[in-house]
Design an enzyme around this catalytic site. Structure first.
Site: not given
Ligand code: GDP
Length: 424
Positions: A13, A40
């Site tokens: 995540d 996800g």
């Molecule tokens: P992944 O599985 O590694 O892609 O992670 P997730 O999608 O589960 O979590 C990423 C979450 O963090 C998503 O809701 C993104 O929109 C959000 N996100 C990603 N980069 C940033 C950031 O720099 N700042 C904030 N506040 N949210 C972010």
């Protein structure tokens, strides 16, 4: 050389989806190399949020060919549902290619995942109960069915009948469940799924090697993360595949000498879902702030994530395990309100100091972090787009982390949207 790997460096995540989507613009292929529909990824484009579980995030970019590599396990029903959802929102998925060598998640895998977790009771692993672990287990046991088997009904039936006999015996005799019907499974997979999936099935290894020879750009997109790796993670609280860079190689069929860039995605703090050791875990109101500001609830499961301070010991290990060339630090904006931010630089246990992750889990479960405290920046980073506009405390934090982990931090995320990042 044209092949880049993007992978998670912590417990998942980290925001890999966003980086992948960001750099997909320069890519011709985006490849998933392991895991299943437990990934996800969330990508926000023009304020619209897309939750992708199986299809590579590059699908949203029309010039990209998304590929599900041989290392992935595929539930065809879920794949088709995801294709239908994307189609209903105007996303064209016809470019998608699925490796014929990828293994199929079968109904008995899902059933066994559910009953086995229940059977383990308080020792359960907290799996997503989607049949992913049992499918990888059958792959290793060499009794799995592969995507290409759907193209040959006779072989499919033969393999299914042999394996289902054993699975039904386990379901009935160990778990007291009803047996599954071979006819019903064959009907669904061969008559319902196969006709729709057949046009997508490909020899993805040749596809990708031809692309390399033509000088095309390929992105290998990891799901889950380094410390959930079956070999290198906090076993047994791990996933059943290899998200580390080695898994990108076996899971795509691209050799190591073709890889030019390996980007690790790390959150500016730390989260974890489910059980397992977590040295910098927080249990006070700091955790509530991280959960609230970072919206730390699982994309698929809705579960509140465990949270803690950034752990440089883990990151140094991730740099080694993956040969990271650089790190993309996400969610720096989530720390905006803190007066002080902390970073674990080493651990301590029974009077001994550990600068790297202790190999024995009994030690790792008990370590206490040694923290470096840094001043917070106490201002809103979400609108910052240039390095020179970052407050000096935020830059100091980035530089401190970079020095701790030994590789450059090349980008930081300052918000969930695609444009909310700063090049360092
Ligand atoms: P992944 O599985 O590694 O892609 O992670 P997730 O999608 O589960 O979590 C990423 C979450 O963090 C998503 O809701 C993104 O929109 C959000 N996100 C990603 N980069 C940033 C950031 O720099 N700042 C904030 N506040 N949210 C972010």
């Amino acid at each position: 050389m044209p092949v880049t790997i993007v992978l998670g460096t912590q417990w998942g995540d980290e925001g890999k989806g966003k980086l992948t989507d960001l750099i997909a613009a320069d890519m011709d292929f985006v490849v998933r190399y392991q895991g299943g529909h437990n990934a996800g990824h969330t990508v926000v484009v023009d304020g619209e949020s897309f939750a992708l579980q199986l299809i590579p995030s590059g699908v949203l970019n029309e010039s990209v060919i998304p590929v599900i590599g041989n290392g992935v396990v595929v539930d065809p029903g879920v794949l088709l549902a995801e294709i239908d959802t994307l189609a209903s929102r105007g996303v064209d998925t016809s470019r998608l290619r699925v490796s014929g060598q990828a293994h199929l998640i079968m109904p008995y895998h899902i059933e066994l995942d559910r009953v086995a977790e229940r059977h383990l009771g308080k020792n359960s692993l907290g799996t997503t109960k989607r049949g992913i672990g049992p499918t990888y287990a059958d792959k290793a046991a060499r009794i799995g069915l592969r995507v290409q088997d759907m193209l040959d009904p006779k072989i499919f039936r033969q393999k299914l009948d042999v394996v289902l006999k054993e699975k039904n015996a386990i379901l009935a005799k160990v778990y007291n469940r009803l047996p599954l019907s071979s006819d019903q499974i064959a009907d669904t997979y061969l008559n319902e799924y196969a006709p729709r999936i057949a046009p997508l099935i490909s020899d993805t290894v040749s596809l990708l090697h031809d692309a390399i020879e033509e000088g095309k750009n390929i992105l290998l997109e990891g799901a889950q993360a380094t410390f959930l790796d079956l070999d290198h993670g906090t076993y047994p609280f791990v996933t059943s595949s290899n998200p580390t860079a080695g898994g990108a190689i076996t899971g795509s069929g691209i050799g190591p000498r073709n890889i030019s860039r390996i980007i690790g995605v790390a959150k500016a703090y730390l989260t974890r879902v489910g059980a397992g050791p977590f040295p910098t875990e927080l249990f006070d109101e700091t955790s509530d702030v991280l959960v609230e500001r970072g919206r730390e609830f699982g994309t698929n499961t809705g579960r509140r994530r465990r949270t803690g301070w950034f752990d440089a010991v883990l990151l140094r290990q991730a740099v080694r395990l993956n040969s990271l060339s650089e790190v993309f630090l996400t969610k720096l904006d989530v720390l905006d309100e803190f007066e002080v931010v902390k970073v674990a630089t080493a651990y301590e246990s029974e009077g001994e100091r550990y600068d790297s992750v202790p190999y024995h889990q009994s030690v790792f479960h008990k370590v206490v972090p040694i923290y470096k405290e840094l001043p917070g920046w106490r201002c809103d980073l979400s609108t910052v787009r240039k390095r020179s506009d970052l407050p000096k405390e935020a830059l100091n934090y980035i530089e401190f982390l970079s020095a701790q982990i030994g590789v450059p931090i090349t980008m930081v995320g300052v918000g969930p949207s695609r444009e909310q990042y700063v090049e360092i």
